[in-house]
Write a protein that holds these residues in place. Structure first.
Motif, short mmCIF file in Angstrom:
data_model
loop_
_atom_site.label_atom_id
_atom_site.label_comp_id
_atom_site.label_asym_id
_atom_site.label_seq_id
_atom_site.Cartn_x
_atom_site.Cartn_y
_atom_site.Cartn_z
N PHE B 631 1.04 -1.18 0.03
CA PHE B 631 0.00 0.06 0.07
C PHE B 631 0.77 1.23 0.13
O PHE B 631 0.23 2.46 0.17
CB PHE B 631 -0.92 -0.08 1.20
N ASN B 632 2.05 1.10 -0.10
CA ASN B 632 3.17 2.22 -0.35
C ASN B 632 2.90 3.21 0.87
O ASN B 632 2.65 4.29 0.78
CB ASN B 632 2.80 3.15 -1.49
N ILE B 633 3.33 2.68 2.05
CA ILE B 633 2.99 3.54 3.30
C ILE B 633 4.33 3.74 3.97
O ILE B 633 5.22 2.98 3.99
CB ILE B 633 1.97 2.70 4.40
N ALA B 634 4.56 5.05 4.36
CA ALA B 634 6.02 5.32 4.45
C ALA B 634 5.82 5.33 6.06
O ALA B 634 5.05 5.18 6.97
CB ALA B 634 6.07 6.97 4.75
N ASN B 635 7.26 5.21 6.92
CA ASN B 635 7.62 5.25 7.95
C ASN B 635 7.07 4.01 8.70
O ASN B 635 6.57 3.96 9.92
CB ASN B 635 7.08 6.46 8.81
N ALA B 636 7.07 2.87 7.93
CA ALA B 636 6.63 1.63 8.60
C ALA B 636 7.95 0.71 8.94
O ALA B 636 9.02 1.11 8.69
CB ALA B 636 5.69 0.85 7.83
N VAL B 637 7.62 -0.36 9.75
CA VAL B 637 8.68 -1.35 10.37
C VAL B 637 9.25 -2.09 9.19
O VAL B 637 8.16 -2.60 7.99
CB VAL B 637 8.15 -2.09 11.39
N GLU B 638 10.52 -2.04 8.88
CA GLU B 638 11.08 -2.85 7.73
C GLU B 638 11.70 -4.22 8.23
O GLU B 638 11.37 -5.26 7.44
CB GLU B 638 12.10 -2.02 7.02
N ASP B 639 12.22 -4.23 9.28
CA ASP B 639 12.64 -5.58 9.66
C ASP B 639 11.76 -6.70 10.02
O ASP B 639 10.84 -6.35 11.01
CB ASP B 639 13.63 -5.13 10.92
N LEU B 640 11.38 -7.70 9.53
CA LEU B 640 10.67 -8.63 9.88
C LEU B 640 10.51 -9.12 11.20
O LEU B 640 9.54 -9.47 11.83
CB LEU B 640 10.61 -9.91 8.99
N ARG B 641 11.53 -9.05 11.81
CA ARG B 641 11.62 -9.36 13.32
C ARG B 641 11.07 -8.39 14.23
O ARG B 641 10.46 -8.83 15.32
CB ARG B 641 13.00 -9.90 13.66
N GLU B 642 11.05 -7.35 13.85
CA GLU B 642 10.52 -6.07 14.71
C GLU B 642 8.89 -6.23 14.68
O GLU B 642 8.07 -5.67 15.44
CB GLU B 642 11.04 -4.97 14.43
N GLY B 643 8.35 -6.57 13.52
CA GLY B 643 6.84 -6.64 13.18
C GLY B 643 6.17 -7.68 13.66
O GLY B 643 6.65 -8.42 14.34
N ILE B 644 5.03 -7.66 13.06
CA ILE B 644 4.14 -8.81 13.56
C ILE B 644 3.46 -9.57 12.19
O ILE B 644 3.36 -8.77 11.23
CB ILE B 644 2.83 -8.46 14.39
N ALA B 645 3.29 -10.76 12.14
CA ALA B 645 2.94 -11.36 10.91
C ALA B 645 1.33 -12.07 11.24
O ALA B 645 1.22 -12.68 12.31
CB ALA B 645 4.02 -12.76 10.70
N VAL B 646 0.57 -11.92 10.45
CA VAL B 646 -0.54 -12.59 10.50
C VAL B 646 -0.97 -13.43 9.23
O VAL B 646 -1.04 -13.12 8.34
CB VAL B 646 -1.77 -11.46 10.59
#
Lengths: 157, 711
Positions: B631-646
């Motif tokens: 969705f082309n959103i700025a300032n989001a978490v890039e590192d897979l380990r820092e975010g959440i997967a659903v």
């Protein structure tokens, strides 16, 4: 001459109408007051993906979701940051409600037939497709928008 | 040019609604009767009543073709009603004919409110009906037409049916009437007055009164009514509600006249007024003694009058109808919207940021109470919108019947769970896809009796349509014991049409069956009347997906096929999980979430040759959709380990979406995107709509089906 008279008759209601004027940079624009349903100060905008850059996103206007459009970008003017003078003019026509983001709202003006010049039909579809008429107050010029053209008929391409 | 009487236009909606309901009833009766092998007295009376009412109201509306046809069917059943055995020799033809008539009426009713309505000609059917009428009894036909009224009296249907709950007053009154009719049957007409009360809150009483007058005109001479010319002034409605509607008429056959009143719609009760007195009053008026008449009319205006007269004369006859009201669906939609607003506002109040960190025991108690009440209110609002699927199922009954006759197949059609309730909006959309699937089953799946016998199956095929409510989802199954799907044939067909996206050998049987729902796929080469008209299972699927539902196919060759449709019970309010990505908040419907997890060093993340990311979970491989990139959103978490997967699922497809943070669960109201945005088609990018969160901010609702497809 007789043609012009015909056009004037057709647009009688419009001529009799009042216009809300607003500024984008040095220019003053007008929008039929009839169409305006609300004027609010700039608020948090939720951006929506996959839309042209002039569609800044959607806002929550007392439970109603309204798309907002940056008129500077729409009219290819250089964008500026929003400040506490930035306003959103919410207008309604047909089934469409949209918010126009403008630099600042000026005043409501009433133009009589003499101080209003309609944009000629041929020109409206080319150079000035977004304008319906030019109003004069003293030495000031107000460009009145053709909202139908801008928000309803424009396909967004 | 519409034939509808312009003055009747305001009644058109009611007319269409009532007639449609009646025609559905008619189909019910016919199907039931055909199954059980014949009509009983009750159903014949019922058909007669239905046709009679349709005739009357259609004539009112000026729809002559409808009323002519209904009149003929009424004539036919009038004869049958007299002697049920008359129908026997030609019962098959009569059933077909009445079905045809019912279809004709339905089509007309569907179109009657259109601008360019052009009434179709009913003469062909009328001729056929005339033929049947003649066939039953040429002479009886003549009799019936010439003396419809007096014949009606001989079986006395109306009065006898109602007679059960009569008080003494009523029966004596009736016996008086009966004497009158038998005594003076042919030579003289007697004057009567009847007071009619309409059902409560029925609306437009004055117009209904006028309709009643028109209906009665066929059976008796109307002398007058109170109020006079009820249709001319809507103020008369109030008078009619208060005092009832009084009709003065002359007839030689009171019974048939009363049965007209009885068979009219929406009549709560009626009473026969003291006839002598009424006659007297009328006679005086006829003599020209105006004052007397004035007195009587003046009395009608007073409210004491009905009270005074009712006990003296007769008890109102209850026609025993359940108390239902029909409501404009737009109002229900509004109510639903309002309910949504309340849910949002409640969350806004309860989670108000101004209250953060405060110790508010009493406030919390009150908000819990409020929450309980809004939940309850929501349940009720939802339940108002719920309608049973039986209406839709009934239509399928009809389709199977017609098709199996035409195709020479023997099909038993079984419906289960027709009482399962769904939201009206679902009910409106589900009909088309179901019809298509049932048609497919009868046309393609079920073999001819000979083929079935050769395969060692019972000659009669079976199609089962079932519905169940399982935990917030409606599960509808369409099952047949026909020839089943042939995976090899489907695969071949799909390959020849270039619909395959991977090598043939990699398709599992389950995936092959899903292929039949891809646009442009249709297994039958022949186009028949019933299926194969260019629209196929892809339309079924898109219809179901419009309802956020899914379709699954199971099949075994030679044994049968089962389609399973799953649809969320209601569409407007969903339980969602809030995810943040940069400054944007997304809502994922809980129903499409399978699990959420943190990606760590041990999680296997694979990059394929195109650089696309995949993840291994319990031996299965899922693509990763990074929402901020998609969705082309700025300032989001890039590192897979820092975010959440659903892990989300739609139908048989799954994917892992990657977001910054899990914010929690919330009930949200789905709002469509503003109309202006439709031109940008953002829905096709996996956004179902938006919603307003408790703090007033807007969240975008993800549509997992489109998201996975688009990725």
């Amino acid at each position: 001459m007789s043609d012009t008279a015909g056009v004037l008759r057709v647009h009688k209601d419009e001529l009799a109408g009042r216009y809300l004027t607003f500024r984008l940079g040095e220019n003053t624009y007008g929008v039929e007051l009839m169409k305006v349903i609300d004027i609010i100060t700039i608020q948090a905008i939720t951006s929506v993906p996959y839309v042209p850059d002039y569609v800044k996103g959607i806002i929550n206007l007392r439970g109603k979701i309204i798309p907002v459009i940056d008129m500077r970008i729409k009219f290819s003017l250089p964008p500026v940051g929003y400040d506490d003078r930035t306003c959103i003019i919410v207008i309604e026509m047909d089934r469409i409600q949209v918010g126009m983001i403008v630099d600042t709202v000026s005043e409501v003006l009433t133009f009589d037939a003499e101080s209003l010049t309609l944009i000629p039909e041929f020109d409206r579809y080319n150079n000035n497709k977004y304008l319906s008429s030019i109003g004069r107050v003293g030495d000031k010029l107000v460009m009145n928008l053709n909202c139908q053209k801008i928000f309803v008929e424009d396909s967004g391409q | 040019m519409s034939p509808i009487d312009p003055s009747m236009m305001p009644m058109l909606d009611t007319f269409v609604f009532e007639t449609t309901t009646l025609l559905e009833q008619l189909d019910d009766i016919l199907l039931e009767a055909e199954k059980s092998g014949g009509l009983d007295e009750e159903s014949v009376n019922e058909i007669f009543r239905v046709m009679h009412t349709i005739k009357g109201s259609a004539a009112m509306m000026g729809a002559d073709n409808i009323s002519t046809l209904a009149h003929k069917v009424e004539d036919l059943f009038f004869l049958i009603r007299e002697d049920l055995s008359r129908m026997e020799p030609r019962s098959g033809e009569i059933f077909d004919l009445v079905f045809k008539a019912s279809d004709f009426l339905k089509t007309e009713i569907e179109n009657v409110d259109k601008e360019d309505y052009d009434p179709a000609d009913a003469y062909e059917l009328v001729d056929l009906l005339n033929y049947e009428i003649d066939a039953i009894n040429g002479t009886a036909y003549m009799e019936a037409v010439s003396g419809e009224g007096s014949d009606g009296a001989s079986d006395g249907t109306g009065i006898e049916n109602a007679g059960g709950e009569n008080t003494d007053g009523k029966s004596s009154d009736l016996s008086h009437v009966a004497e009158g009719t038998s005594g003076e049957r042919d030579d003289s007409e007697k004057a009567y007055a009847v007071r009619v009360f309409f059902e409560d809150d029925i609306q437009m009483e004055n117009i209904r009164a006028f309709m009643l007058l028109t209906q009665l005109r066929d059976y008796c001479d109307i002398i007058g009514s109170e109020p006079e010319n009820p249709e001319t002034d809507s103020k008369n409605s109030a008078l009619i509600i208060k005092n009832g509607f009084i009709v003065h008429f002359r007839t030689s056959n009171i019974r048939s006249t009363l049965s007209v009143i009885e068979n009219s719609l929406h009549i709560k009760s009626y009473e026969l007024l003291d006839t002598d007195r009424a006659e007297e009053g009328r006679a005086r008026e006829a003599d020209g003694s105006k004052p007397a008449a004035e007195v009587q009319r003046g009395m009608a205006g007073k409210s004491e009058r009905p009270k005074e007269q009712q006990p003296k004369n007769v008890q109102p006859v209850k026609t025993g109808k359940q108390s239902f009201i029909s409501v404009n669906q737009a109002k229900l939609d509004q109510l639903m919207d309002l309910m949504g607003e309340i849910v949002i506002t409640e969350a806004m109040v309860a989670n108000n940021p101004d209250l953060k960190g405060l110790n508010l025991d009493n406030f919390n108690k009150s908000t819990r109470e409020l929450r309980k009440l809004t939940d309850e209110l929501q349940d009720i609002v939802m339940s108002i919108r719920m309608v049973p699927l039986s209406g839709v199922f009934q239509k399928m009954n009809r389709i199977v019947r017609d098709m199996s006759k035409k195709l020479g197949k023997e099909v038993e059609f079984v419906t289960e769970g027709g009482d399962t309730e769904v939201d009206k909006s679902i009910n409106d959309i589900i009909g088309d896809p179901l019809m298509h699937m049932i048609r497919n089953a009868v046309d393609h799946a079920i073999e001819t009796p000979e083929e079935r016998a050769a395969a060692g199956k019972p000659r009669q095929g079976k199609v089962i349509l079932g519905a169940r409510n399982i935990g917030g989802e409606i599960v509808i199954t369409v099952e047949d014991d026909g020839r089943g799907l042939d995976p090899a044939k489907i695969l071949y067909k799909a390959a020849s049409k270039g619909l395959l996206t991977k090598p043939e050998s990699e398709y599992s049987v389950k995936e092959i069956f899903q292929l039949i729902m891809i646009p442009g796929f249709s297994t039958n080469d022949e186009v028949t009347e019933y299926s194969g008209r260019g629209v196929g299972m892809d339309v079924v699927r898109s219809n179901i997906e419009q309802l956020s539902g899914s379709v699954m196919v199971e099949s075994e060759q030679g044994v049968g096929t089962r389609f399973t449709i799953k649809i969320p019970l209601t569409l407007a309010i969903v339980d969602g999980m809030e995810l943040s990505v940069g400054a944007t908040i997304f809502t994922v419907p809980i129903t499409s979430i399978r699990q959420s997890f943190k990606i760590n060093e041990e999680t296997k993340v694979i990059h394929d040759t195109n650089g696309a990311e995949m993840i291994m979970l319990r031996g299965e491989c899922y693509p990763i959709i990074r929402l901020h990139r998609f969705f082309n959103i700025a300032n989001a978490v890039e590192d897979l380990r820092e975010g959440i997967a659903v892990l989300i699922q739609s139908g048989s497809k799954s994917a892992v979406i990657f977001a910054d943070e899990l914010l929690g669960e919330q009930q949200v109201v789905v709002k469509p995107f503003p109309f202006y945005l439709n031109r940008f088609q953002i829905k096709s990018y996996g956004l179902a709509g938006c919603t307003i969160l408790g703090d007033g901010s807007i969240s975008l609702i993800l549509d997992s089906a489109n998201l996975i497809n688009r990725f």
